[in-house]
Scaffold this motif. Structure first.
Motif, PDB file in Angstrom:
ATOM      1  N   VAL A 156       0.466 -33.320  81.389  1.00 10.99           N
ATOM      2  CA  VAL A 156       0.192 -34.525  80.620  1.00 10.99           C
ATOM      3  C   VAL A 156      -1.312 -34.740  80.591  1.00 10.99           C
ATOM      4  N   ILE A 157      -1.877 -34.741  79.384  1.00 10.16           N
ATOM      5  CA  ILE A 157      -3.321 -34.903  79.266  1.00 10.16           C
ATOM      6  C   ILE A 157      -3.706 -36.116  78.439  1.00 10.16           C
ATOM      7  N   ALA A 158      -2.720 -36.829  77.898  1.00 10.32           N
ATOM      8  CA  ALA A 158      -3.057 -37.964  77.053  1.00 10.32           C
ATOM      9  C   ALA A 158      -1.897 -38.938  76.967  1.00 10.32           C
ATOM     10  N   THR A 159      -2.224 -40.194  76.742  1.00 10.89           N
ATOM     11  CA  THR A 159      -1.240 -41.234  76.432  1.00 10.89           C
ATOM     12  C   THR A 159      -1.715 -41.941  75.183  1.00 10.89           C
ATOM     13  N   ASP A 160      -0.902 -41.919  74.138  1.00 10.47           N
ATOM     14  CA  ASP A 160      -1.320 -42.550  72.885  1.00 10.47           C
ATOM     15  C   ASP A 160      -1.235 -44.062  73.008  1.00 10.47           C
ATOM     16  N   ASP A 161      -2.176 -44.757  72.355  1.00  6.08           N
ATOM     17  CA  ASP A 161      -2.233 -46.201  72.517  1.00  6.08           C
ATOM     18  C   ASP A 161      -1.161 -46.948  71.731  1.00  6.08           C
ATOM     19  N   ILE A 162      -0.294 -46.245  71.031  1.00  9.14           N
ATOM     20  CA  ILE A 162       0.856 -46.891  70.413  1.00  9.14           C
ATOM     21  C   ILE A 162       1.913 -47.225  71.465  1.00  9.14           C
ATOM     22  N   SER A 163       1.775 -46.683  72.658  1.00  7.54           N
ATOM     23  CA  SER A 163       2.749 -46.885  73.726  1.00  7.54           C
ATOM     24  C   SER A 163       2.852 -48.361  74.105  1.00  7.54           C
ATOM     25  N   GLY A 164       4.069 -48.772  74.454  1.00  2.00           N
ATOM     26  CA  GLY A 164       4.285 -50.146  74.892  1.00  2.00           C
ATOM     27  C   GLY A 164       5.708 -50.591  74.622  1.00  2.00           C
ATOM     28  N   PRO A 165       6.061 -51.823  75.008  1.00  2.00           N
ATOM     29  CA  PRO A 165       7.393 -52.355  74.731  1.00  2.00           C
ATOM     30  C   PRO A 165       7.514 -52.797  73.282  1.00  2.00           C
ATOM     31  N   VAL A 166       8.637 -52.491  72.677  1.00  2.00           N
ATOM     32  CA  VAL A 166       8.911 -52.926  71.300  1.00  2.00           C
ATOM     33  C   VAL A 166      10.093 -53.892  71.373  1.00  2.00           C
ATOM     34  N   ARG A 167       9.873 -55.134  71.008  1.00  2.00           N
ATOM     35  CA  ARG A 167      10.931 -56.118  71.176  1.00  2.00           C
ATOM     36  C   ARG A 167      12.002 -55.958  70.106  1.00  2.00           C
ATOM     37  N   VAL A 168      13.189 -56.451  70.430  1.00  2.00           N
ATOM     38  CA  VAL A 168      14.338 -56.383  69.544  1.00  2.00           C
ATOM     39  C   VAL A 168      14.559 -57.775  68.967  1.00  2.00           C
ATOM     40  N   ALA A 169      14.329 -57.910  67.659  1.00  2.00           N
ATOM     41  CA  ALA A 169      14.352 -59.229  67.023  1.00  2.00           C
ATOM     42  C   ALA A 169      15.139 -59.192  65.731  1.00  2.00           C
ATOM     43  N   GLY A 170      15.659 -60.341  65.358  1.00  2.00           N
ATOM     44  CA  GLY A 170      16.343 -60.526  64.078  1.00  2.00           C
ATOM     45  C   GLY A 170      15.901 -61.840  63.476  1.00  2.00           C
ATOM     46  N   GLY A 171      16.750 -62.414  62.632  1.00  2.00           N
ATOM     47  CA  GLY A 171      16.445 -63.706  62.031  1.00  2.00           C
ATOM     48  C   GLY A 171      15.239 -63.656  61.139  1.00  2.00           C
ATOM     49  N   ALA A 172      14.392 -64.684  61.244  1.00  2.00           N
ATOM     50  CA  ALA A 172      13.208 -64.785  60.390  1.00  2.00           C
ATOM     51  C   ALA A 172      11.946 -64.294  61.073  1.00  2.00           C
ATOM     52  N   ASN A 173      12.091 -63.597  62.193  1.00  2.00           N
ATOM     53  CA  ASN A 173      10.921 -63.107  62.915  1.00  2.00           C
ATOM     54  C   ASN A 173      10.214 -62.007  62.120  1.00  2.00           C
ATOM     55  N   PRO A 174       8.901 -61.879  62.274  1.00  2.00           N
ATOM     56  CA  PRO A 174       8.167 -60.886  61.465  1.00  2.00           C
ATOM     57  C   PRO A 174       8.580 -59.454  61.745  1.00  2.00           C
ATOM     58  N   ASP A 175       9.114 -59.193  62.912  1.00  2.00           N
ATOM     59  CA  ASP A 175       9.548 -57.846  63.272  1.00  2.00           C
ATOM     60  C   ASP A 175      11.069 -57.712  63.238  1.00  2.00           C
ATOM     61  N   ALA A 176      11.734 -58.598  62.518  1.00  2.00           N
ATOM     62  CA  ALA A 176      13.200 -58.612  62.480  1.00  2.00           C
ATOM     63  C   ALA A 176      13.754 -57.314  61.896  1.00  2.00           C
ATOM     64  N   VAL A 177      14.871 -56.891  62.458  1.00  2.00           N
ATOM     65  CA  VAL A 177      15.599 -55.739  61.929  1.00  2.00           C
ATOM     66  C   VAL A 177      17.040 -56.151  61.696  1.00  2.00           C
ATOM     67  N   LEU A 178      17.723 -55.408  60.841  1.00  2.00           N
ATOM     68  CA  LEU A 178      19.146 -55.627  60.618  1.00  2.00           C
ATOM     69  C   LEU A 178      19.946 -54.883  61.671  1.00  2.00           C
TER      70      LEU A 178
END
Length: 620
Positions: free
Chosen positions: A341-363
């Motif tokens: 392992v020589i690198a960790t991309d900065d996209i790494s992190g927790p991705v929340r699970v959301a619905g409703g009217a939230n900006p990151d909502a998924v079906l």
């Protein structure tokens, strides 16, 4: 022995530690190499832990969580991992332009255990039968490997076997430190390769070794029956890592359920050859500035990822998530051609699970919604509409309280055990019990239940496990004191609320104890290695003294009502193989029966005042 020359991009640390406990100081891995590293493969590890049958949504947050929305987030992240923008952006702290973009891509999905949990949701699965709703959802999501946690064994090995049998395309269930040879149904899965110590996953032209591990406390906190637990977790893991390396596998991931991430950080220092560690059991939130978090999440425990140092001085990324399908963890690491392992991309992190009217909502995933979430929600609605009583008072079942002090909810549950056992004792040919004990770890609602209607669903949230009301006749007074010493052995002087699950809620007697006394220590067989001096007074409800000024008062034995988990030695309760009889009623059924028949449907403030009734008193 493999050495990693460089691991880039570990996260900003300032402001990320919670007050109660902090991760160890993180190594400085931000040095910039003279020549930018060449990433041969970017691996995206999607992960979660402690799903615990929270299939519908997060408690009190209908627009967050839920396994159907979780499945959609996983699908989106999988697609992004293999088709999205190139990895290799400058990593956190590494300075601009010090990472070579490019490299092949691969993605894995793993769980670090506690893939189901006793409660009203899982009760719907037990009522339905195989395949359980949890198995249907996890099967459709498609995991590469799942660690076995402690809650998988709460109903015993047979229910775990039923759970696994429900998968049409089972992933590999992993634990390097469990031996299943004493349980024929589980051993059959070992023979078939469905349960293993480690597994090699082939994807996108590469091989990845995944090793699993389970808390060595399993025998005390769950019901593994004849599953043998190996205490030397590090040795069991290292043996699998060595075997994988002997096969030529150079990219190795550990998925473990050790109850808290501190255990994994300490474990790392004893291992060699593990590239990434994915922890479970602690529900710690790791996050970075700017990450979108759930409304229920508090301050992060630390950055994502944490970094441990292995026995060879190599930096190892360590990750985990809060549970209940509220987040999908995403760790993107870059390997060189040698498998380092020589690198960790900065996209790494927790991705929340959301619905409703939230900006990151998924079906929600439509098939999981129809086959899992909708029927479980209907079962919960049925329980929620069955009102069995009323409470005049707020009932305190907070985890931090029931594990360290008397509460009115704890008293109610202990009273239910004693009432039910006294009602059934004669028909089972056992003496009428004098006292009752309920461990705080078996009380699970972790909330204050408002005054008002008590439904059948409420009782399931309070006491969800498959624990049966049990009677142990003729326990000598000296042994009963040892049992009580165990119950208060893990609370420290001056502690704020928040002890361990062995703390007892009691009925039929009162006790006075002091955390400043010597804490009892037990040998593995339940005999006393260090006698405890914390229990000072024990008096039965009829005024009979069992312990006075710390000494046992001579007299007749005591008959105890409890749950079979404790009778079998759970939470290290030192019954030491004493004979017991289970009465065919779960502690949830006993609680419901007591509210309806024992209390006439009314929980009064007089009988169950806030703060308790003075049964279990701690003194300086």
């Amino acid at each position: 022995m493999r050495r990693v020359g460089f691991l880039m991009a570990i996260l900003l640390l300032a402001g990320c530690a919670r007050e109660a406990t902090s991760p160890p100081e993180q190594p400085d891995l931000r040095a910039v190499p003279d020549v930018p590293p060449a990433v041969d493969l970017w691996l995206t590890i999607l992960h979660n832990n402690d799903g615990e049958s929270d299939l519908v949504s997060l408690s009190g947050l209908d627009d967050f969580g839920g396994v159907a929305r979780f499945a959609t987030v996983v699908e989106n992240l999988r697609n992004a991992a293999v088709k999205g923008p190139p990895f290799g952006r400058p990593a956190r702290g590494a300075g601009p332009g010090n990472l070579t973009p490019g490299g092949r891509r691969a993605v894995l999905l793993v769980s670090s255990g506690d893939n189901f949990l006793a409660g009203p949701e899982f009760n719907a699965s037990l009522a339905k039968g195989i395949p359980f709703y949890d198995a249907i959802a996890l099967d459709l999501i498609g995991y590469d490997a799942l660690a076995l946690g402690n809650h998988e064994f709460d109903f015993g090995p047979d229910v775990l076997a039923d759970f696994i049998a429900g998968f049409s395309e089972p992933p590999t269930f992993l634990s390097a430190n469990l031996d299943f040879s004493g349980e024929p149904r589980l051993q059959a899965f070992v023979t078939g390769g469905v349960i293993a110590k480690s597994v090699v996953v082939h994807t996108r032209g590469d091989r990845f070794g995944i090793v699993g591990a389970t808390t060595p406390n399993l025998r005390f906190i769950s019901s593994p029956r004849n599953v043998v637990v190996m205490d030397d977790v590090a040795a069991a893991i290292q043996a699998e890592v060595d075997a994988l390396e002997a096969m030529g596998v150079r990219k190795i991931i550990l998925i473990s359920h050790l109850q808290d991430i501190d255990g994994d950080l300490a474990l790392a220092a004893t291992l060699d050859g593990v590239d990434v560690m994915v922890a479970g059991g602690g529900d710690e939130l790791l996050a970075n500035p700017g990450d979108l978090l759930l409304p229920s999440s508090g301050a992060p425990f630390g950055p994502y990822p944490l970094v441990a140092t292995d026995i060879d001085g190599t930096a190892v990324p360590v990750v985990t998530t809060e549970g209940s399908y509220g987040y999908v963890g995403r760790l993107v690491v870059g390997f060189d051609r040698a498998g380092n392992v020589i690198a960790t991309d900065d996209i790494s992190g927790p991705v929340r699970v959301a619905g409703g009217a939230n900006p990151d909502a998924v079906l929600p995933h439509p098939e999981i919604q129809a086959r899992v979430v909708d029927p479980v929600a209907a079962a919960l609605d049925a329980l929620a509409t069955n009102v069995i009583g009323t409470s005049e008072v707020v009932l305190d079942g907070r985890r931090s309280a029931v594990r360290s002090m008397e509460t009115n909810e704890g008293n109610l549950i202990a009273d239910a055990l004693l009432w039910q056992a006294q009602a059934l004792a004669a028909s089972f040919g056992v003496p009428t019990p004098d006292v009752a004990l309920q461990n705080g770890g078996g009380i699970r609602n972790d909330s204050e239940i408002p005054a008002g209607d008590i439904t059948e669903l409420t009782t399931f949230s309070m006491v969800p496990f498959a624990n049966f009301v049990t009677v142990l006749p003729d326990i000598p007074r000296s042994q009963f004191k040892e049992i009580l010493e165990n119950a208060v052995s893990r609370t420290q002087p001056g502690d704020t609320p928040g002890g361990t699950g062995r703390f007892a809620q009691i009925a039929g007697f009162s006790m006075v104890w002091s955390a400043s006394g010597t804490a009892q220590v037990l040998n593995p067989d339940g005999t006393v290695a260090t006698p405890g001096t914390r229990v000072r007074e024990v008096v039965l409800a009829d005024g009979t003294a069992l312990v006075s000024a710390g000494s046992v008062v001579a007299g007749s034995d005591v008959t105890v009502a409890t749950i079979d988990f404790l009778a079998r030695g759970g939470d290290e309760y030192p019954y030491r193989g004493a004979a017991f009889t289970t009465l065919g009623v779960t502690y949830q059924q006993a609680l419901a029966n007591y509210i309806v028949d024992g209390l006439g449907g009314l929980i009064t403030a007089g009988q169950y005042p806030v703060g308790g009734a003075g049964r279990n008193t701690e003194i300086p």
